[in-house]
Write a protein that holds these residues in place. Structure first.
Motif, short mmCIF file in Angstrom:
data_model
loop_
_atom_site.label_atom_id
_atom_site.label_comp_id
_atom_site.label_asym_id
_atom_site.label_seq_id
_atom_site.Cartn_x
_atom_site.Cartn_y
_atom_site.Cartn_z
N ALA A 133 -33.98 -100.64 21.24
CA ALA A 133 -34.17 -101.96 21.14
C ALA A 133 -33.42 -102.98 20.90
O ALA A 133 -33.09 -104.06 21.17
CB ALA A 133 -35.15 -102.17 19.86
N VAL A 134 -32.30 -102.44 20.48
CA VAL A 134 -30.96 -103.40 20.27
C VAL A 134 -30.31 -103.50 21.44
O VAL A 134 -29.82 -104.52 21.61
CB VAL A 134 -30.08 -102.39 19.18
CG1 VAL A 134 -28.56 -103.18 19.24
CG2 VAL A 134 -30.67 -102.56 17.62
N ARG A 135 -30.29 -102.52 22.30
CA ARG A 135 -29.41 -102.81 23.62
C ARG A 135 -29.57 -104.22 24.16
O ARG A 135 -28.49 -104.88 24.74
CB ARG A 135 -29.55 -101.62 24.44
CG ARG A 135 -28.57 -101.60 25.89
CD ARG A 135 -28.81 -100.66 26.67
NE ARG A 135 -28.12 -100.40 27.60
CZ ARG A 135 -28.13 -99.72 28.72
NH1 ARG A 135 -28.82 -98.39 28.57
NH2 ARG A 135 -27.15 -99.59 29.80
N PRO A 136 -30.99 -104.55 24.75
CA PRO A 136 -31.12 -105.88 25.26
C PRO A 136 -30.77 -106.94 24.56
O PRO A 136 -30.38 -108.35 25.18
CB PRO A 136 -32.31 -105.75 25.73
CG PRO A 136 -33.24 -105.00 24.84
CD PRO A 136 -32.18 -103.98 24.53
N LYS A 137 -30.29 -107.04 23.34
CA LYS A 137 -30.25 -107.97 22.13
C LYS A 137 -28.49 -108.30 22.11
O LYS A 137 -28.31 -109.41 21.74
CB LYS A 137 -30.57 -108.06 20.68
CG LYS A 137 -32.26 -107.75 20.69
CD LYS A 137 -32.70 -107.37 19.44
CE LYS A 137 -34.44 -107.20 19.41
NZ LYS A 137 -35.21 -108.06 20.05
N LEU A 138 -27.77 -107.31 22.52
CA LEU A 138 -26.47 -107.54 22.23
C LEU A 138 -25.83 -108.69 23.15
O LEU A 138 -25.18 -109.22 22.62
CB LEU A 138 -25.75 -106.00 22.70
CG LEU A 138 -26.23 -104.88 21.74
CD1 LEU A 138 -25.44 -103.79 22.20
CD2 LEU A 138 -25.73 -105.27 20.42
N PRO A 139 -26.27 -108.86 24.54
CA PRO A 139 -25.47 -109.80 25.34
C PRO A 139 -25.77 -111.11 24.75
O PRO A 139 -24.88 -112.01 24.59
CB PRO A 139 -26.16 -109.63 26.63
CG PRO A 139 -26.58 -108.25 26.89
CD PRO A 139 -27.10 -107.83 25.28
N PRO A 140 -27.08 -111.39 24.38
CA PRO A 140 -27.24 -112.73 23.81
C PRO A 140 -26.63 -113.01 22.58
O PRO A 140 -26.27 -113.93 22.07
CB PRO A 140 -29.02 -112.87 23.64
CG PRO A 140 -29.48 -111.40 23.73
CD PRO A 140 -28.25 -110.92 24.70
N LEU A 141 -26.57 -111.83 21.77
CA LEU A 141 -26.05 -111.93 20.48
C LEU A 141 -24.61 -112.39 20.44
O LEU A 141 -23.93 -112.98 19.86
CB LEU A 141 -26.37 -110.65 19.54
CG LEU A 141 -25.76 -110.60 17.94
CD1 LEU A 141 -26.46 -111.96 17.27
CD2 LEU A 141 -26.26 -109.27 17.40
N ASP A 142 -23.90 -111.44 21.30
CA ASP A 142 -22.45 -111.73 21.59
C ASP A 142 -22.17 -113.14 22.16
O ASP A 142 -21.11 -113.85 21.65
CB ASP A 142 -21.98 -110.81 22.70
CG ASP A 142 -20.62 -110.99 23.04
OD1 ASP A 142 -19.85 -110.36 22.14
OD2 ASP A 142 -20.23 -111.29 24.13
N LEU A 143 -23.22 -113.80 22.80
CA LEU A 143 -23.01 -115.17 23.56
C LEU A 143 -23.11 -115.97 22.37
O LEU A 143 -22.28 -117.09 22.37
CB LEU A 143 -23.96 -115.45 24.55
CG LEU A 143 -23.91 -116.56 25.26
CD1 LEU A 143 -22.46 -116.88 26.02
CD2 LEU A 143 -24.99 -116.85 26.30
N LEU A 144 -23.96 -115.87 21.50
CA LEU A 144 -24.37 -116.51 20.36
C LEU A 144 -23.14 -116.55 19.49
O LEU A 144 -22.61 -117.83 19.11
CB LEU A 144 -25.47 -116.30 19.53
CG LEU A 144 -25.94 -117.13 18.38
CD1 LEU A 144 -26.35 -118.47 18.89
CD2 LEU A 144 -27.01 -116.48 17.56
N VAL A 145 -22.45 -115.73 19.12
CA VAL A 145 -21.33 -115.40 18.13
C VAL A 145 -20.16 -116.02 18.98
O VAL A 145 -19.23 -116.97 18.07
CB VAL A 145 -21.13 -113.85 17.75
CG1 VAL A 145 -19.83 -113.78 17.01
CG2 VAL A 145 -22.14 -113.31 17.03
N ARG A 146 -19.89 -115.65 20.12
CA ARG A 146 -18.90 -116.45 20.64
C ARG A 146 -18.93 -117.91 20.68
O ARG A 146 -17.88 -118.34 20.39
CB ARG A 146 -18.38 -115.63 22.17
CG ARG A 146 -18.00 -114.31 22.24
CD ARG A 146 -18.13 -113.78 23.31
NE ARG A 146 -16.90 -112.73 23.51
CZ ARG A 146 -15.68 -112.24 23.44
NH1 ARG A 146 -15.13 -113.42 23.73
NH2 ARG A 146 -15.21 -111.18 23.45
#
Length: 231
Positions: A133-146
Motif C-alpha cells: 500500500a505504501v509503494r504508490p504513495k511514495l512518488p506523490p509524497l516525495d514530490l510534496l516534500v521536495r
C-alpha cells in the motif's frame, strides 16, 4: 485524467449529475461517492478543468494525514499557499478535508483528518501502512516534500506507453456517441491510409483495429474506473 474522461462520458454519470445538481449537499455527496468522487463535477468539463477529487478507495496514491498541534521548526511545516500552483478542496460528512494540489505540474491528493490546511503553515503526520500500500504513495509524497523544501523534483517518469491507444479509444467512444460508422471512425483515426470504398477487403487491417477500439470503448464505458488510471 483518463478515469474522469471515461466517467463523464457514461450515461449513468450524466444522469446522476442532471438529477442531483439541484439537490442538497448530502444527496450530492452520496451520488458522488457512488462514482468514487468526493464531489460531482460537470460532465461537460475536461479533466484539466473539472479537477476531479477521487476517494482514497479508488486512488492508491492518496496521502492520509493528521494535523498536529505541537510546535515545529519552519522546514517541518507544510504551507499550501507557497507550495501549490492551484488547489481544490472537498469535504465529507466527518469534516475531513480532501485536497487536490498541483505541484510542479503534478496533482497530489491529501486527505486531512483532525485539522485543516487552511490556517497557514501546518505540521502533518502522514499515515503509511503496509509495503504494497505504501509503494504508490511514495512518488506523490516525495514530490510534496521536495516542493515544500524548495528542492527540484525528480525527473519525470517516462510517458505512459499506452496513452496513444487510450486516446484513440476515447475518440472512438465520442464518434460512436455521434452515430459514426466504423468506416467513418477508421477514416477519422487513420485518414488517407483507409480507402474510401471497399475497405472491408482493401483495408481489412484497419477494420480489425477499429473493431478492437469499439469493443474497448464500450468496455470502458461499462467500467470507467479501471485500476490502470490510478497507477
Amino acid at each position: 485524467m483518463f478515469a474522469w474522461e471515461w466517467l463523464r462520458r457514461t450515461p449513468a454519470y450524466r444522469h446522476s449529475w442532471a438529477r442531483t445538481r439541484g439537490s442538497g449537499l448530502v444527496a450530492q455527496a452520496r451520488a458522488a461517492h457512488a462514482f468514487g468522487l468526493v464531489a460531482l463535477a460537470p460532465p461537460t468539463l475536461a479533466a484539466t478543468e473539472a479537477r476531479p477529487i477521487w476517494l482514497a478507495r479508488h486512488d492508491p496514491q492518496v496521502l492520509r494525514a493528521h494535523v498536529l498541534s505541537e510546535a515545529a521548526v519552519a522546514q517541518e511545516l507544510l504551507d499550501i499557499r507557497r507550495l501549490a500552483v492551484s488547489a481544490a478542496i472537498g469535504f465529507d460528512e466527518d469534516d475531513a478535508e480532501h485536497w487536490r494540489l498541483v505541484v510542479a505540474g503534478h496533482a497530489i491528493r491529501i486527505d486531512v483528518h483532525d485539522g485543516t490546511l487552511l490556517g497557514g503553515p501546518t505540521l502533518l503526520r502522514f499515515e503509511l501502512q503496509g509495503l504494497a500500500a505504501v509503494r504508490p504513495k511514495l512518488p506523490p509524497l516525495d514530490l510534496l516534500v521536495r516542493g515544500a523544501l524548495g528542492l527540484r523534483p525528480r525527473p519525470t517518469p517516462p510517458r505512459e506507453g499506452r496513452a496513444a491507444r487510450w486516446i484513440d479509444e476515447l475518440r472512438t467512444a465520442d464518434a460512436l456517441d455521434d452515430g459514426a460508422t466504423q468506416h467513418e471512425i477508421a477514416r477519422a483515426l487513420f485518414e488517407a491510409s483507409v480507402p474510401a470504398s471497399g475497405w472491408r477487403t482493401e483495408g481489412e487491417s484497419y477494420r480489425l483495429r477499429v473493431q478492437r477500439l469499439v469493443r474497448a470503448a464500450r468496455a470502458r464505458l461499462r467500467n470507467p474506473l479501471d485500476r490502470a488510471w490510478f497507477r
